[in-house]
Design an enzyme around this catalytic site. Sequence first.
Site, PDB file in Angstrom:
ATOM      1  N   GLY A  49     -15.353  -4.329   1.962  1.00 27.01           N
ATOM      2  CA  GLY A  49     -16.232  -3.969   0.668  1.00 27.01           C
ATOM      3  C   GLY A  49     -15.415  -3.336  -0.182  1.00 27.01           C
ATOM      4  O   GLY A  49     -14.338  -2.471   0.330  1.00 27.01           O
ATOM      5  N   GLN A  54     -13.723   2.570  -7.029  1.00 28.29           N
ATOM      6  CA  GLN A  54     -12.506   2.759  -6.032  1.00 28.29           C
ATOM      7  C   GLN A  54     -11.130   2.182  -6.805  1.00 28.29           C
ATOM      8  O   GLN A  54     -10.078   2.382  -6.352  1.00 28.29           O
ATOM      9  CB  GLN A  54     -12.636   2.039  -4.662  1.00 28.29           C
ATOM     10  N   CYS A 101     -12.767   3.753   5.214  1.00 22.29           N
ATOM     11  CA  CYS A 101     -12.967   3.492   3.572  1.00 22.29           C
ATOM     12  C   CYS A 101     -11.496   3.206   3.314  1.00 22.29           C
ATOM     13  O   CYS A 101     -10.662   4.372   3.439  1.00 22.29           O
ATOM     14  CB  CYS A 101     -13.958   4.608   2.978  1.00 22.29           C
ATOM     15  N   LEU A 102     -11.362   2.282   2.230  1.00 29.16           N
ATOM     16  CA  LEU A 102      -9.903   2.337   1.602  1.00 29.16           C
ATOM     17  C   LEU A 102      -9.399   3.671   0.808  1.00 29.16           C
ATOM     18  O   LEU A 102      -8.447   3.853   0.581  1.00 29.16           O
ATOM     19  CB  LEU A 102      -9.884   1.026   0.789  1.00 29.16           C
ATOM     20  N   HIS A 143     -22.747   1.658   2.046  1.00 26.06           N
ATOM     21  CA  HIS A 143     -21.327   2.398   1.798  1.00 26.06           C
ATOM     22  C   HIS A 143     -20.839   2.165   0.339  1.00 26.06           C
ATOM     23  O   HIS A 143     -20.500   2.967  -0.179  1.00 26.06           O
ATOM     24  CB  HIS A 143     -20.399   1.895   2.994  1.00 26.06           C
ATOM     25  N   GLU A 144     -21.108   0.703  -0.120  1.00 25.77           N
ATOM     26  CA  GLU A 144     -20.629   0.409  -1.448  1.00 25.77           C
ATOM     27  C   GLU A 144     -21.651   0.922  -2.326  1.00 25.77           C
ATOM     28  O   GLU A 144     -20.985   1.443  -3.463  1.00 25.77           O
ATOM     29  CB  GLU A 144     -20.650  -1.114  -1.454  1.00 25.77           C
ATOM     30  N   HIS A 147     -20.673   4.526  -3.361  1.00 26.82           N
ATOM     31  CA  HIS A 147     -19.575   4.587  -4.402  1.00 26.82           C
ATOM     32  C   HIS A 147     -19.667   4.774  -5.524  1.00 26.82           C
ATOM     33  O   HIS A 147     -19.021   5.234  -6.498  1.00 26.82           O
ATOM     34  CB  HIS A 147     -18.403   3.419  -3.957  1.00 26.82           C
TER      35      HIS A 147
HETATM   36 ZN   LIG Z   1     -15.449   3.107   0.796  1.00 28.35          ZN
END
Ligand SMILES: [Zn+2]
Length: 175
Positions: A49, A54, A101-102, A143-144, A147
Amino acid sequence: MSILKVARIGHPAVRARAVDVAPDRITAADTQRLIDDMIETMREYDGVGLAAPQVHMGLRLAVIEVSEEDDRAEEAVPLTVLVNPVVRSLADETVDGWEGCLSVPDLRGLVPRLRRLELRALDRAGKPFRLEASDFFARVIQHECDHLDGSVYLDRMKDARSLSFIDEWDRHVGK
Ligand SMILES: [Zn+2]
């Protein structure tokens, strides 16, 4: 399409609250290009995701996709574009699961999440949709969506001691 630079924690973009995408902007060329670039970026970095903050864009927009070969999930999730998503719990039950997470590279931690939820959002054509998700898909949605409010999974961890480097996790924790 292009691969976008991913902001890491410490960059204010990750902690800023995103704003709704104006409905008449969803099908605009620049928004459509952003969605395509986010999909390409998520795939390039092997994410399941990616949320617009991000990639330094303060918009309530995220993409999710889990391939069948992914060992992080039991089930594949088809490519899903979430515009202005809203999540509602369908059960009080929470489950602990591992997340990475990226924007928090190389780490993984145990995070409690709602097991089942209802998602309402617009798709990339601006059409409303609703779905019910559970387990890993529900986890990725939460999670997304976090963000979009400037939160990362670290904020949700009950116990920071589970935080692990992925290579150590592979060696000592496994699945
Ligand atoms: Zn993330």
